[in-house]
Design an enzyme around this catalytic site. Structure first.
Site, short mmCIF file in Angstrom:
data_model
loop_
_atom_site.label_atom_id
_atom_site.label_comp_id
_atom_site.label_asym_id
_atom_site.label_seq_id
_atom_site.Cartn_x
_atom_site.Cartn_y
_atom_site.Cartn_z
N GLY A 11 5.34 -18.62 25.17
CA GLY A 11 6.63 -17.81 25.53
C GLY A 11 7.00 -16.87 26.42
N ILE A 13 4.73 -13.52 27.97
CA ILE A 13 3.75 -12.80 27.58
C ILE A 13 2.80 -13.43 26.81
N LEU A 34 8.98 -23.00 19.22
CA LEU A 34 9.45 -23.04 20.92
C LEU A 34 10.97 -22.82 20.25
N SER A 126 5.02 -2.73 20.17
CA SER A 126 5.77 -2.11 21.59
C SER A 126 5.84 -0.27 21.48
N TYR A 153 14.39 -4.72 14.53
CA TYR A 153 13.31 -5.68 15.46
C TYR A 153 12.31 -4.56 15.42
N LYS A 157 8.51 -3.84 13.64
CA LYS A 157 7.47 -3.58 14.22
C LYS A 157 6.70 -2.93 13.57
N TYR A 181 2.87 -2.01 24.00
CA TYR A 181 3.84 -2.97 25.07
C TYR A 181 4.15 -2.30 25.51
N ASN A 203 17.60 -7.74 28.57
CA ASN A 203 16.66 -6.24 29.68
C ASN A 203 17.05 -6.89 30.80
N LEU A 204 16.36 -5.40 31.91
CA LEU A 204 16.62 -5.35 33.21
C LEU A 204 16.31 -6.46 34.03
N PHE A 222 23.24 1.36 33.30
CA PHE A 222 23.71 1.79 31.94
C PHE A 222 23.64 3.47 31.83
N ARG A 235 11.44 3.90 32.85
CA ARG A 235 10.91 3.41 31.70
C ARG A 235 9.11 2.96 32.59
P1 NAD Z 1 8.99 -14.46 24.17
O1 NAD Z 1 10.10 -15.12 22.92
O2 NAD Z 1 9.08 -14.99 25.32
O3 NAD Z 1 7.65 -15.05 22.99
C1 NAD Z 1 7.53 -15.05 21.98
C2 NAD Z 1 7.51 -17.39 20.88
O4 NAD Z 1 7.10 -16.93 19.24
C3 NAD Z 1 8.18 -18.06 21.79
O5 NAD Z 1 7.89 -18.93 22.49
C4 NAD Z 1 9.10 -18.66 20.41
O6 NAD Z 1 9.83 -19.58 20.12
C5 NAD Z 1 7.37 -18.96 19.56
N1 NAD Z 1 8.51 -18.05 18.23
C6 NAD Z 1 9.42 -16.86 17.65
N2 NAD Z 1 9.10 -17.40 16.22
C7 NAD Z 1 8.36 -18.24 15.25
C8 NAD Z 1 7.97 -18.61 14.42
N3 NAD Z 1 8.46 -17.69 13.78
N4 NAD Z 1 6.37 -19.67 14.97
C9 NAD Z 1 6.52 -20.00 15.96
N5 NAD Z 1 6.65 -19.23 17.57
C10 NAD Z 1 7.23 -18.30 17.36
O7 NAD Z 1 8.61 -12.97 24.00
P2 NAD Z 1 8.04 -12.37 24.67
O8 NAD Z 1 8.63 -11.40 25.17
O9 NAD Z 1 6.33 -13.09 25.60
O10 NAD Z 1 7.36 -10.89 23.60
C11 NAD Z 1 5.99 -12.00 22.60
C12 NAD Z 1 5.58 -10.63 21.39
O11 NAD Z 1 5.48 -9.44 22.19
C13 NAD Z 1 6.67 -10.35 21.15
O12 NAD Z 1 6.14 -10.26 19.49
C14 NAD Z 1 7.29 -8.79 21.09
O13 NAD Z 1 7.94 -9.22 19.62
C15 NAD Z 1 6.21 -8.87 21.92
N6 NAD Z 1 7.11 -7.77 22.35
C16 NAD Z 1 7.93 -8.12 23.69
C17 NAD Z 1 7.93 -7.06 24.43
C18 NAD Z 1 9.02 -7.28 25.97
O14 NAD Z 1 9.27 -6.31 26.63
N7 NAD Z 1 9.04 -8.89 26.23
C19 NAD Z 1 8.23 -5.49 24.68
C20 NAD Z 1 7.08 -5.48 23.20
C21 NAD Z 1 6.73 -5.85 22.23
C1 UD1 Z 2 14.66 -2.90 25.10
C2 UD1 Z 2 14.67 -3.39 23.39
C3 UD1 Z 2 13.21 -2.03 22.90
C4 UD1 Z 2 11.61 -3.02 23.60
C5 UD1 Z 2 11.90 -2.55 25.00
C6 UD1 Z 2 10.64 -3.65 25.69
C7 UD1 Z 2 16.63 -1.96 23.56
C8 UD1 Z 2 17.52 -1.49 23.12
N1 UD1 Z 2 15.74 -1.95 23.26
O1 UD1 Z 2 14.29 -1.40 25.19
O2 UD1 Z 2 13.32 -2.68 21.47
O3 UD1 Z 2 10.32 -2.76 22.67
O4 UD1 Z 2 13.15 -3.50 25.80
O5 UD1 Z 2 10.77 -4.71 26.17
O6 UD1 Z 2 17.41 -2.91 24.07
N2 UD1 Z 2 19.20 -1.39 31.66
C9 UD1 Z 2 20.52 -1.35 32.94
N3 UD1 Z 2 21.62 -2.68 32.97
C10 UD1 Z 2 21.08 -3.95 32.10
C11 UD1 Z 2 20.11 -3.84 31.82
C12 UD1 Z 2 19.13 -3.00 31.17
O7 UD1 Z 2 21.12 -0.44 33.64
O8 UD1 Z 2 22.31 -4.96 32.10
C13 UD1 Z 2 18.77 -0.05 31.74
C14 UD1 Z 2 18.56 0.52 30.43
O9 UD1 Z 2 19.71 1.58 29.36
C15 UD1 Z 2 17.04 0.82 30.70
C16 UD1 Z 2 16.80 0.00 31.69
O10 UD1 Z 2 17.59 -0.77 32.36
O11 UD1 Z 2 16.96 1.83 30.91
C17 UD1 Z 2 15.24 -0.97 30.71
O12 UD1 Z 2 16.58 -1.79 29.87
P1 UD1 Z 2 15.79 -3.11 28.94
O13 UD1 Z 2 14.58 -4.11 30.30
O14 UD1 Z 2 16.49 -3.49 28.25
O15 UD1 Z 2 14.33 -2.48 28.27
P2 UD1 Z 2 14.39 -1.11 27.09
O16 UD1 Z 2 15.90 -0.76 27.63
O17 UD1 Z 2 13.34 -0.26 26.97
#
Ligand code: NAD
Ligand code: UD1
Length: 341
Positions: A11, A13, A34, A126, A153, A157, A181, A203-204, A222, A235
């Site tokens: 994935g 991260i 995957l 998170s 979701y 966590k 994170y 995500n943004l 938004f 953020r």
């Molecule tokens: P991602 O979706 O890119 O990576 C997650 C990976 O886990 C994927 O490759 C997916 O195929 C795999 N996966 C999911 N369920 C599975 C299972 N049951 N068995 C095996 N593999 C599985 O997400 P990411 O952004 O890399 O996030 C990684 C972690 O960090 C997650 O736990 C997520 O909740 C957490 N997190 C992410 C963010 C963010 O903004 N990306 C923020 C805070 C926390």
């Molecule tokens: C999202 C998740 C949160 C997760 C965090 C970390 C939601 C409601 N929350 O939050 O649970 O922990 O990601 O990855 O999805 N924005 C726009 N236009 C867009 C997309 C986003 O203006 O098309 C703005 C949003 O309003 C926000 C900022 O961009 O203010 C960031 O958004 P996003 O990337 O979705 O992250 P979070 O809202 O922080």
């Protein structure tokens, strides 16, 4: 040679963390089903590092298969658990899917770790656990109160954190570092790995880069009526490579020193809050590419402003986010261009 089991390692991260682990001399076993990533990520990792991590396509929630796999690996010294479903909106529509995947995976993983005598766990949490912190808790440090989750979701966590705490209390051999994170963005500077959003990004940053690339017509911002200097939400955007490095530091800490508490919590952010409008403006400035955008209404459930107080991670882990937002946004753009090639 010590090996780290990285669940969710193909994935976003996870893949960046695998690179940093391997470059620090660790061997890696990735377990990923995957469901939200692509097998080709392994090629990207191999190109960067010069060697390929071991990989098993498996569901972490499949206990018998996990047992079978780990019987073959006797050199695992720690687990980093990334594997989870992470789409907030989807979790509202399909809560059971989220509880099954995110909660069951952790329970099974802890069970199999205990059976194998693996005592070190790093867990991906998170900043969502803090909800909207009150004024006196901004920037947010680890002592800020946990607030009721705004989505299934987010709840997974919180539940995962509680499961780890309870298990560490019951089993004195388990050590855990819980990393909360803030908003990870950007990609590896090689542009060989990065974020691969599925469908229309929520995500943004992926929305910004896809709009800049002409794949989306315009970005919707938004809300501009929040109580922030320019009215858009704030953020703490953290470079994904900086974030990945924190995992290596966390693993080394568990291997080298006795944890002060058996479960430690760290906020991983830069300490700087940026608004949506600042992100778009800076992206345009560093890339020279326009991002067509309009202001629309607020997104339901959005937090107005949140950014980290990362001093505990800085002081205790000796880790600090160092990338500038300019270089991070440029790395996101270079990755988008690589994807569009
Ligand atoms: P991602 O979706 O890119 O990576 C997650 C990976 O886990 C994927 O490759 C997916 O195929 C795999 N996966 C999911 N369920 C599975 C299972 N049951 N068995 C095996 N593999 C599985 O997400 P990411 O952004 O890399 O996030 C990684 C972690 O960090 C997650 O736990 C997520 O909740 C957490 N997190 C992410 C963010 C963010 O903004 N990306 C923020 C805070 C926390
Ligand atoms: C999202 C998740 C949160 C997760 C965090 C970390 C939601 C409601 N929350 O939050 O649970 O922990 O990601 O990855 O999805 N924005 C726009 N236009 C867009 C997309 C986003 O203006 O098309 C703005 C949003 O309003 C926000 C900022 O961009 O203010 C960031 O958004 P996003 O990337 O979705 O992250 P979070 O809202 O922080």
């Amino acid at each position: 040679m010590a090996r780290i089991l990285v669940t969710g390692g193909t994935g976003y991260i996870g893949s960046h963390t695998v690179v940093e682990l391997m470059q620090s001399g660790f061997e890696v076993l990735i377990v990923d089903n995957l469901s939200n990533s692509n097998i080709q990520v392994l090629d990207g990792i191999e190109k960067i590092v010069g060697r390929r991590p071991d990989f098993a396509q498996l569901d972490v929630a499949d206990l018998p298969k996990m047992r079978e796999l780990l019987e073959k690996y006797t050199d695992i010294v720690a687990v980093i658990h990334f594997a989870a479903s992470k789409a907030v909106g989807e979790s509202v529509e399909k809560p059971l899917l989220y509880y099954r995947n995110n909660v069951l995976s952790l329970v099974n993983l802890l069970e199999v770790m205990k059976e194998r005598g693996i005592t070190n766990l790093v867990f991906s949490s998170s900043c969502t656990v803090y909800g909207q912190p009150s004024k006196e808790h901004l920037p947010v440090d680890e002592t800020a109160p946990i607030q009721p989750a705004l989505s299934p979701y987010g709840n997974t966590k919180q539940i995962n954190e509680e499961i780890i705490r309870d298990e560490a209390h019951a089993d004195s051999s388990l050590n855990a570092i819980i990393l909360r994170y803030f908003n990870p963005i950007g990609a590896h500077p090689s542009a060989l790995i990065g974020e691969l959003p599925n469908g229309v990004p929520n995500n943004l940053l992926p929305f910004v880069t896809q709009t800049a690339a002409g794949l989306r017509k315009e970005l919707k911002i938004f809300g501009n009526d929040y109580n922030t200097p320019d009215g858009s939400c704030i953020r703490d955007y953290i470079n994904v490579v900086d974030l990945a490095k924190a995992h290596v530091v966390a693993v080394n800490r568990m291997l080298k020193v006795e944890l002060r508490d058996r479960v430690e919590y760290f906020n991983l952010g830069t300490g700087r809050g940026l608004s949506v409008i600042e992100i778009v403006d800076t992206f345009e400035k560093v890339t020279g590419v326009k991002v067509p955008h309009t202001i629309v209404g607020r997104r339901e459930g959005d937090i107005e402003k949140v950014w980290a107080d990362p001093r505990k991670a800085n002081e205790v882990l000796g880790w600090k986010a160092t990338a500038t937002v300019e270089e991070t946004l440029l790395s996101a753009w270079n990755w988008q261009r690589h994807l569009s090639e």
